[in-house]
Design an enzyme around this catalytic site. Sequence first.
Site, PDB file in Angstrom:
ATOM      1  N   HIS A  56       0.820  -1.228   0.000  1.00 22.82           N
ATOM      2  CA  HIS A  56       0.000   0.000   0.000  1.00 22.82           C
ATOM      3  C   HIS A  56       0.849   1.272   0.000  1.00 22.82           C
ATOM      4  O   HIS A  56       0.494   2.278   0.622  1.00 22.82           O
ATOM      5  CB  HIS A  56      -0.975   0.011   1.192  1.00 22.82           C
ATOM      6  CG  HIS A  56      -1.961  -1.109   1.180  1.00 22.82           C
ATOM      7  ND1 HIS A  56      -3.147  -1.057   0.487  1.00 22.82           N
ATOM      8  CD2 HIS A  56      -1.919  -2.335   1.749  1.00 22.82           C
ATOM      9  CE1 HIS A  56      -3.800  -2.195   0.640  1.00 22.82           C
ATOM     10  NE2 HIS A  56      -3.076  -2.998   1.393  1.00 22.82           N
ATOM     11  N   ASN A 129     -10.563  -3.133   1.866  1.00 27.19           N
ATOM     12  CA  ASN A 129     -10.162  -3.186   0.457  1.00 27.19           C
ATOM     13  C   ASN A 129     -11.389  -2.905  -0.408  1.00 27.19           C
ATOM     14  O   ASN A 129     -12.524  -2.907   0.085  1.00 27.19           O
ATOM     15  CB  ASN A 129      -9.616  -4.572   0.092  1.00 27.19           C
ATOM     16  CG  ASN A 129      -8.157  -4.746   0.489  1.00 27.19           C
ATOM     17  OD1 ASN A 129      -7.395  -3.789   0.535  1.00 27.19           O
ATOM     18  ND2 ASN A 129      -7.781  -5.971   0.775  1.00 27.19           N
TER      19      ASN A 129
END
Length: 503
Positions: A56, A129
């Site tokens: 990320h 997510n």
Amino acid sequence: MSKERKTLTTNFGAPADNDLNSVTAGVPGPVVLQDIHLIEKLAHFNRERIPERIVHAKGAGAYGYFEVTHDLTGYTKAKFLSGIGKRTEVLVRFSTVGGEKGSADSERDPRGFALKFYTEEGNYDLVMNNTPVFFIRDPLKFPDFIHTQKRHPATNTKDPDMFWDFLSLTPESVHQVTILFSDRGTPATYRNMNGYSGHTFKWYNDKGEYVWVKYHFKTEQSIKNLTRADAVAMAGQDPDHATRDLFQAIKRGEFAAWTVSVQIMRPEESESYRFDPFDITKVWPHADYPLHRLGRMVLNRNPENYFADIEQAAFSPGNFVPGISSSPDKMLQGRLFAYADAHRYRLGANYHLLPVNRAKAVKVDNYQRDGFMRFDSNGAGTPVYYPNSFNGPEPEAEAAEPAFDVSGIVGRHPYTHPNDDFVQTGELYSKVMSDGDRNNLIGNIVAHLGKAQKRIQLRQTALFYKADSLYGSRVAEGLGLDIKEVQSLAHMSHEQRAKATAG
Ligand code: NDP
């Protein structure tokens, strides 16, 4: 902007006399070591980068609020969820997963959707997510999985063999792989995608009763995706397109919003449900567990400084408030440790004191002291131990999660739940996707899997075939594989298939 003349200073506030010419011994030099201003400036510049997130790394974010629109207080005593109309400030960070900090926003990847609620009972984080499931269900596999999505140790390039070798040897991944290779794997913008907790969490009320929940954040901007061709083009034209889109939309006053719902499962149902409710490679079908509306989230304020507000933002699925807790989901259990640990490494032991991470609506008070970069008063002269008789902070017993039963044999238990790893993938392919979705899915898979070795292509295609025979057959056709070989591998056990396709 103020027109008042401002003095340039050193980091310690002394006026800097010159910011254009280094101090030299004569013309042209050498430069002298006593040019403290030059040395401070170069030394600080050398330290501008902090460790990049291992996953990320590339992200964008904004502030906003969450508003309760429906009363679910019978299920949780979390104060920020008590009362219709109640608003809580939030920070959201969207991201891609596998790429580096400079990678393209349009890469095929799950998107992170991390959320911090600054509640009056402390910060509550939901680290979600844009997909409702994940590739693996045991945290022991996580570092291996991520290695396969990163660069090959010898070539330092992304490696289709590594990528598909691991996935094809990890059959539980096929559900997430199917979503990833649908056009949902390349969302048009961060505003045009949903957020799913994926994990199951516990909600408990003030009577000590609990339920299991999954969160769903549905975009009010509608789902929009890029096709493979558009995503590839976008990576070249504007690798920061989603970051730019979020900032510009909010700047224009086009605030992004999501409706927030939960699925709710009673504890007694979890024991006999046909799917393991704590397996993050599975969803809870809506027909069994409908969505219950909870609230609405609006993003309406851009960060003032990217590094301070977004790069330094640190989220952890372990940041709970009373009324919300974890579940036996093993991936969640691993993340409870790993996220905070990553932040201690990346930002230091006192990362919780950084303005973006600091609890805003409640005073933090405990006996933790010192450590690198302790930049508040460090508790001044207040007690540093508990118990004490000097009026230090006291635990509140009512904040405890109700005690619950567990029993079992400690060991490394293989996954034995009778649920099938392929049935939900088959449902998605055959019942949820449109013809257009399926065509794009097959094209996206063929373009990527086609770069892996043939034995790996065969092994992975057998997994698609097990989910849905038409799905597997179309991938086989696209790759030019012998369908008989695919069928034969699909009918083998996992171990037999691994052996038959070994390198
Ligand atoms: P439903 O028909 O009730 O729901 C289907 C869901 O699939 C919707 O939430 C929809 O999201 C989502 N969806 C649509 N297209 C895609 C796509 N290309 N990739 C991923 N998701 C998509 O069915 P069920 O609840 O019975 O679930 C069937 C299958 O749908 C599951 O096996 C799973 O693969 C997928 N799914 C299920 C979810 C759940 O929580 N039950 C959540 C997301 C996906 P939207 O409404 O936003 O368009």
